[in-house]
Design a protein around this motif. Structure first.
Motif, PDB file in Angstrom:
ATOM      1  N   ALA A 297      33.396   0.774  43.508  1.00  0.00           N
ATOM      2  CA  ALA A 297      34.169   1.861  42.910  1.00  0.00           C
ATOM      3  C   ALA A 297      35.143   1.294  41.891  1.00  0.00           C
ATOM      4  N   GLU A 298      35.120   1.847  40.687  1.00  0.00           N
ATOM      5  CA  GLU A 298      36.075   1.464  39.658  1.00  0.00           C
ATOM      6  C   GLU A 298      37.161   2.529  39.628  1.00  0.00           C
ATOM      7  N   LEU A 299      38.353   2.143  40.039  1.00  0.00           N
ATOM      8  CA  LEU A 299      39.467   3.076  40.168  1.00  0.00           C
ATOM      9  C   LEU A 299      40.166   3.225  38.830  1.00  0.00           C
ATOM     10  N   GLY A 300      40.153   4.450  38.295  1.00  0.00           N
ATOM     11  CA  GLY A 300      40.813   4.721  37.027  1.00  0.00           C
ATOM     12  C   GLY A 300      42.268   5.085  37.212  1.00  0.00           C
TER      13      GLY A 300
ATOM     14  N   PHE B 158      31.938  -3.171  50.432  1.00  0.00           N
ATOM     15  CA  PHE B 158      32.452  -2.384  49.321  1.00  0.00           C
ATOM     16  C   PHE B 158      33.109  -3.319  48.325  1.00  0.00           C
ATOM     17  N   GLN B 159      33.254  -2.813  47.111  1.00  0.00           N
ATOM     18  CA  GLN B 159      33.918  -3.561  46.045  1.00  0.00           C
ATOM     19  C   GLN B 159      34.774  -2.553  45.292  1.00  0.00           C
ATOM     20  N   LEU B 160      36.062  -2.841  45.147  1.00  0.00           N
ATOM     21  CA  LEU B 160      36.974  -1.986  44.393  1.00  0.00           C
ATOM     22  C   LEU B 160      37.457  -2.739  43.164  1.00  0.00           C
TER      23      LEU B 160
ATOM     24  N   THR C  52      39.560  -7.322  41.257  1.00  0.00           N
ATOM     25  CA  THR C  52      38.382  -6.963  42.045  1.00  0.00           C
ATOM     26  C   THR C  52      38.657  -7.321  43.491  1.00  0.00           C
ATOM     27  N   LEU C  53      38.466  -6.352  44.363  1.00  0.00           N
ATOM     28  CA  LEU C  53      38.650  -6.556  45.796  1.00  0.00           C
ATOM     29  C   LEU C  53      37.303  -6.333  46.466  1.00  0.00           C
ATOM     30  N   VAL C  54      36.812  -7.357  47.176  1.00  0.00           N
ATOM     31  CA  VAL C  54      35.542  -7.267  47.883  1.00  0.00           C
ATOM     32  C   VAL C  54      35.861  -7.319  49.362  1.00  0.00           C
TER      33      VAL C  54
END
Length: 143
Positions: free
Chosen positions: A98-101, A115-117, A123-125
């Motif tokens: 998920a790319e958080l805008g 998950f990957q943020l 980047t948080l995995v």
């Protein structure tokens, strides 16, 4: 002469019918469902206002309005969007990216789920955890 004309017509029609399914195929394959919305209030996927049970596809943009919330299962893990949040989601093996805008998300992943943020260049995995992630990131301890 009639038999020759009929034979040529048969060959032309046969060739046209063989090529028809290829020409009717979509230019790009339809993406497989990534997950589903479990709960939504004042939320949308792209430009569509959504409710629980809606399907989420790879590349969809999930958004919540002020006072809104959204909870979705994407593969195995769940993502929870708090109010005024926008994120674009993609599939990963056993999970999602998920790319958080803007806004705040909370992610819950069980054993074997990933998950990957991504937000503001960070980047948080993760796996087997519950994480709260928000933008803008002002201090490293906000991750």
């Amino acid at each position: 002469m009639g038999k020759l004309l009929n034979g040529c017509l048969f060959v032309i029609l046969s060739a046209a019918l063989v090529g028809s399914p290829v020409m009717a195929a979509p230019a790009s394959p339809v993406s497989a469902p990534l997950g589903m919305i479990l709960q939504a209030d004042k939320a949308q996927v792209g430009v569509d206002i959504i409710a629980g049970g809606a399907t989420v596809y790879d590349g969809d943009r999930l958004e919540t309005a002020p006072g809104g919330t959204l909870r979705a299962r994407l593969g195995g893990p769940q993502i929870y969007l708090r109010q005024s949040t926008a994120t674009q989601v993609h599939g990963l093996p056993n999970g999602f990216s998920a790319e958080l805008g803007a806004g705040t998300v909370v992610v819950s992943a069980g054993e074997g789920e990933t998950f990957q943020l991504l937000a503001n260049g960070v980047t948080l995995v993760g796996a087997l955890s519950i994480v709260r992630f928000r933008t803008p990131i002002k201090e490293p301890e906000e991750i």
